[in-house]
Design a protein around this motif. Structure first.
Motif, PDB file in Angstrom:
ATOM      1  N   MET A 168      -1.275  11.296  13.820  1.00 41.74           N
ATOM      2  CA  MET A 168      -1.946  11.574  12.422  1.00 41.74           C
ATOM      3  C   MET A 168      -2.618  10.043  11.814  1.00 41.74           C
ATOM      4  SD  MET A 168      -0.188  12.772   8.684  1.00 41.74           S
ATOM      5  CE  MET A 168       0.230  14.185   9.311  1.00 41.74           C
ATOM      6  N   ALA A 169      -3.816  10.083  11.347  1.00 42.27           N
ATOM      7  CA  ALA A 169      -4.405   9.090  10.948  1.00 42.27           C
ATOM      8  C   ALA A 169      -3.660   8.434   9.639  1.00 42.27           C
ATOM      9  CB  ALA A 169      -6.019   9.245  10.731  1.00 42.27           C
ATOM     10  N   LYS A 170      -3.785   7.049   9.631  1.00 39.97           N
ATOM     11  CA  LYS A 170      -3.313   6.538   8.473  1.00 39.97           C
ATOM     12  C   LYS A 170      -4.501   5.882   7.551  1.00 39.97           C
ATOM     13  CE  LYS A 170       0.123   2.941   7.511  1.00 39.97           C
ATOM     14  NZ  LYS A 170       1.062   1.720   8.133  1.00 39.97           N
ATOM     15  N   LEU A 171      -4.090   6.202   6.378  1.00 35.16           N
ATOM     16  CA  LEU A 171      -4.836   5.784   5.119  1.00 35.16           C
ATOM     17  C   LEU A 171      -4.373   4.720   4.360  1.00 35.16           C
ATOM     18  CD1 LEU A 171      -7.606   6.215   3.655  1.00 35.16           C
ATOM     19  CD2 LEU A 171      -6.442   7.770   2.231  1.00 35.16           C
ATOM     20  N   SER A 172      -5.059   3.601   4.260  1.00 33.82           N
ATOM     21  CA  SER A 172      -4.433   2.536   3.443  1.00 33.82           C
ATOM     22  C   SER A 172      -5.358   2.326   1.916  1.00 33.82           C
ATOM     23  CB  SER A 172      -4.714   1.008   4.008  1.00 33.82           C
ATOM     24  OG  SER A 172      -3.786   0.882   5.124  1.00 33.82           O
ATOM     25  N   ILE A 173      -4.810   2.399   0.815  1.00 34.36           N
ATOM     26  CA  ILE A 173      -5.220   2.249  -0.410  1.00 34.36           C
ATOM     27  C   ILE A 173      -5.102   0.862  -0.986  1.00 34.36           C
ATOM     28  CG2 ILE A 173      -5.271   3.421  -2.618  1.00 34.36           C
ATOM     29  CD1 ILE A 173      -4.232   5.965  -1.372  1.00 34.36           C
ATOM     30  N   VAL A 174      -6.169   0.201  -1.248  1.00 35.92           N
ATOM     31  CA  VAL A 174      -6.021  -1.074  -1.811  1.00 35.92           C
ATOM     32  C   VAL A 174      -6.589  -1.004  -3.360  1.00 35.92           C
ATOM     33  CG1 VAL A 174      -7.098  -3.470  -1.708  1.00 35.92           C
ATOM     34  CG2 VAL A 174      -6.672  -2.055   0.351  1.00 35.92           C
ATOM     35  N   VAL A 175      -5.621  -1.506  -4.131  1.00 36.11           N
ATOM     36  CA  VAL A 175      -5.991  -1.425  -5.694  1.00 36.11           C
ATOM     37  C   VAL A 175      -5.751  -3.046  -6.157  1.00 36.11           C
ATOM     38  CG1 VAL A 175      -5.181  -0.307  -7.557  1.00 36.11           C
ATOM     39  CG2 VAL A 175      -4.523   0.792  -5.475  1.00 36.11           C
ATOM     40  N   PRO A 176      -6.760  -3.887  -6.428  1.00 35.29           N
ATOM     41  CA  PRO A 176      -6.649  -5.098  -7.085  1.00 35.29           C
ATOM     42  C   PRO A 176      -6.315  -4.740  -8.598  1.00 35.29           C
ATOM     43  CG  PRO A 176      -8.683  -4.633  -5.974  1.00 35.29           C
ATOM     44  CD  PRO A 176      -8.132  -3.392  -6.097  1.00 35.29           C
ATOM     45  N   CYS A 177      -5.330  -5.683  -9.199  1.00 34.61           N
ATOM     46  CA  CYS A 177      -4.916  -5.358 -10.463  1.00 34.61           C
ATOM     47  C   CYS A 177      -4.960  -6.613 -11.212  1.00 34.61           C
ATOM     48  CB  CYS A 177      -3.562  -4.861 -10.435  1.00 34.61           C
ATOM     49  SG  CYS A 177      -3.148  -3.417  -9.742  1.00 34.61           S
ATOM     50  N   TYR A 178      -5.355  -6.425 -12.412  1.00 34.92           N
ATOM     51  CA  TYR A 178      -5.334  -7.756 -13.421  1.00 34.92           C
ATOM     52  C   TYR A 178      -4.925  -7.117 -14.751  1.00 34.92           C
ATOM     53  CZ  TYR A 178      -6.371 -11.849 -16.182  1.00 34.92           C
ATOM     54  OH  TYR A 178      -6.294 -12.996 -17.094  1.00 34.92           O
ATOM     55  N   ASN A 179      -3.768  -7.185 -15.317  1.00 27.88           N
ATOM     56  CA  ASN A 179      -3.521  -6.886 -16.561  1.00 27.88           C
ATOM     57  C   ASN A 179      -3.694  -5.364 -16.818  1.00 27.88           C
ATOM     58  OD1 ASN A 179      -2.772  -9.401 -17.215  1.00 27.88           O
ATOM     59  ND2 ASN A 179      -4.811  -9.877 -18.528  1.00 27.88           N
ATOM     60  N   GLU A 180      -2.924  -4.684 -15.807  1.00 27.39           N
ATOM     61  CA  GLU A 180      -2.973  -3.238 -15.746  1.00 27.39           C
ATOM     62  C   GLU A 180      -1.620  -2.601 -15.969  1.00 27.39           C
ATOM     63  OE1 GLU A 180      -5.755  -1.748 -15.743  1.00 27.39           O
ATOM     64  OE2 GLU A 180      -7.306  -2.958 -14.874  1.00 27.39           O
ATOM     65  N   GLN A 181      -0.841  -3.143 -16.721  1.00 23.68           N
ATOM     66  CA  GLN A 181       0.531  -2.228 -16.798  1.00 23.68           C
ATOM     67  C   GLN A 181       0.278  -0.967 -17.386  1.00 23.68           C
ATOM     68  OE1 GLN A 181       2.711  -4.861 -19.726  1.00 23.68           O
ATOM     69  NE2 GLN A 181       1.349  -3.938 -21.505  1.00 23.68           N
ATOM     70  N   GLU A 182      -0.569  -0.752 -18.266  1.00 21.91           N
ATOM     71  CA  GLU A 182      -0.901   0.576 -18.775  1.00 21.91           C
ATOM     72  C   GLU A 182      -1.295   1.613 -17.943  1.00 21.91           C
ATOM     73  OE1 GLU A 182      -2.832   0.532 -22.640  1.00 21.91           O
ATOM     74  OE2 GLU A 182      -1.976  -1.466 -22.970  1.00 21.91           O
ATOM     75  N   THR A 183      -2.087   1.228 -16.803  1.00 21.81           N
ATOM     76  CA  THR A 183      -3.010   2.033 -15.853  1.00 21.81           C
ATOM     77  C   THR A 183      -2.105   2.400 -14.734  1.00 21.81           C
ATOM     78  OG1 THR A 183      -4.231   0.384 -15.069  1.00 21.81           O
ATOM     79  CG2 THR A 183      -4.920   1.425 -16.901  1.00 21.81           C
ATOM     80  N   ILE A 184      -1.255   1.727 -14.169  1.00 24.03           N
ATOM     81  CA  ILE A 184      -0.491   1.821 -12.802  1.00 24.03           C
ATOM     82  C   ILE A 184       0.513   3.030 -12.967  1.00 24.03           C
ATOM     83  CG2 ILE A 184       1.256   0.826 -11.300  1.00 24.03           C
ATOM     84  CD1 ILE A 184       0.016  -2.085 -11.994  1.00 24.03           C
ATOM     85  N   PRO A 185       1.163   3.384 -14.014  1.00 22.03           N
ATOM     86  CA  PRO A 185       2.066   4.337 -14.222  1.00 22.03           C
ATOM     87  C   PRO A 185       1.392   5.508 -14.218  1.00 22.03           C
ATOM     88  CG  PRO A 185       2.899   2.604 -15.680  1.00 22.03           C
ATOM     89  CD  PRO A 185       1.268   2.282 -15.440  1.00 22.03           C
ATOM     90  N   LEU A 186       0.077   5.733 -14.648  1.00 20.14           N
ATOM     91  CA  LEU A 186      -1.063   6.904 -14.600  1.00 20.14           C
ATOM     92  C   LEU A 186      -1.756   6.788 -13.199  1.00 20.14           C
ATOM     93  CD1 LEU A 186      -2.415   6.242 -18.058  1.00 20.14           C
ATOM     94  CD2 LEU A 186      -0.505   7.725 -17.432  1.00 20.14           C
ATOM     95  N   PHE A 187      -1.887   5.638 -12.539  1.00 17.37           N
ATOM     96  CA  PHE A 187      -2.803   5.802 -11.322  1.00 17.37           C
ATOM     97  C   PHE A 187      -1.935   6.396 -10.411  1.00 17.37           C
ATOM     98  CE2 PHE A 187      -3.607   3.550  -7.243  1.00 17.37           C
ATOM     99  CZ  PHE A 187      -4.971   4.002  -7.101  1.00 17.37           C
ATOM    100  N   TYR A 188      -0.540   5.947 -10.011  1.00 12.33           N
ATOM    101  CA  TYR A 188       0.052   6.172  -8.821  1.00 12.33           C
ATOM    102  C   TYR A 188       0.280   7.844  -8.642  1.00 12.33           C
ATOM    103  CZ  TYR A 188       3.523   6.485  -5.376  1.00 12.33           C
ATOM    104  OH  TYR A 188       4.256   6.687  -4.098  1.00 12.33           O
TER     105      TYR A 188
END
Length: 309
Positions: free
Chosen positions: A1-21
């Motif tokens: 099975m192929a592997k997919l890496s997801i890169v997420v640069p973050c700067y002051n994203e405390q509000e969006t991370i719990p929604l993004f994941y």
């Protein structure tokens, strides 16, 4: 099975991370891939790092993060994320969900066919964005595509899925001053762009002010075009030509009308200020390039890691 890496640069994203994941997880769990996340905390001043630690503790095998010692900028965050990945395919996304996760299956389908090395997303409109900012953005694409050999697709986002070969090519460029939109196109490889309508942030506020975007655009132009140096040369040449014409006019006027040959101090001061301004403008252009050379020769690291898991 192929592997997919997801890169997420973050700067002051405390509000969006719990929604993004959870939003991304809902999509990738339906895809025939193994996934890993690499969040990059770019020296955030809020609770972004705390949120990343929580995610890692909940999913230590799949969710990882890199935290910088200070803010190095999004370009450094993107580079660090790409460098940390181990997947066969790598996708870059923003944490604010302006990069819709629902396009991931289509992107994967296109790239896994082997026909493309990269599948990117291109905005077809800028709904919800300030008109002045949209105008400046459109003008940037018009200018850089006219003066640079590296063409940038208008509306193209950093949101793209790449093969490991292309990622390695991007990482091979060790330059300190980075402009990823240009680098992605400079390395070549066959790319397909999928159109989509603009999506607003799910939470929080953007750190990209009009001034920061303007400075970023200037970096892009100077990184991928020598046209500003040519402009300085032409301006200098034109000024010299006008000066020669002026001298000829003064000499002719002196012999034809000696009594009225004086132009007055006001006109002389204006000419001196104009010439001085042109010279400083040209020096500023040259200085911009010399400054980039100076920084590059220092060979400072693109980023410094304080914590990594």
């Amino acid at each position: 099975m192929a592997k997919l890496s997801i890169v997420v640069p973050c700067y002051n994203e405390q509000e969006t991370i719990p929604l993004f994941y959870p939003a991304v997880e809902k999509v990738v769990r339906q895809m025939p891939v193994e996934t890993e996340y690499w969040f990059v905390n770019d020296g955030s001043s809020d609770q972004t790092l705390a949120e990343l630690r929580k995610l890692h503790d909940q999913n230590p095998e799949r969710v990882h993060y890199v935290s910088f010692s200070r803010n190095f900028g999004k370009e450094a965050g993107l580079y660090a994320g790409l460098e940390a990945t181990t997947g066969d395919y790598v996708v870059v996304m923003d944490a604010d969900l302006q990069d819709p996760p629902e396009y991931l299956p289509e992107m994967y389908q296109e790239i896994s066919s082997g026909e493309y090395d990269c599948v990117g997303m291109r905005r077809t409109d800028r709904k919800g964005e300030a008109k002045f900012k949209s105008f400046l953005s459109n003008q940037f694409y018009n200018v850089i595509n006219k003066i640079s050999d590296t063409k940038i697709v208008p509306g193209a986002r950093d949101y793209r899925m790449m093969t490991r070969q292309m990622v390695d090519a991007v990482l091979s460029l060790k330059e300190y001053n980075r402009f990823s939109k240009g680098i992605f196109n400079w390395v070549g490889f066959k790319t397909k762009y999928l159109p989509y309508k603009n999506v607003e942030r799910v939470a929080g506020t953007t750190d990209w002010s009009t001034w920061k975007l303007f400075k970023y655009a200037i970096d892009g132009i100077t990184d991928f075009s020598e046209a500003p140096l040519s402009i300085a040369t032409w301006i200098g040449g034109l000024s010299a030509f006008i000066a020669v014409i002026g001298i000829i006019v003064v000499v002719i006027r002196h012999f034809m009308a000696p009594a009225g040959s004086a132009f007055g101090w006001a006109s002389l001061v204006c000419i001196m200020l104009f010439i001085g301004g042109v010279q400083l403008f040209c020096l500023g252009i040259v200085g911009r390039y010399i400054g980039k050379i100076y920084i590059q020769t220092k060979k400072r690291p693109i980023y410094i890691v304080k914590e990594k898991k």
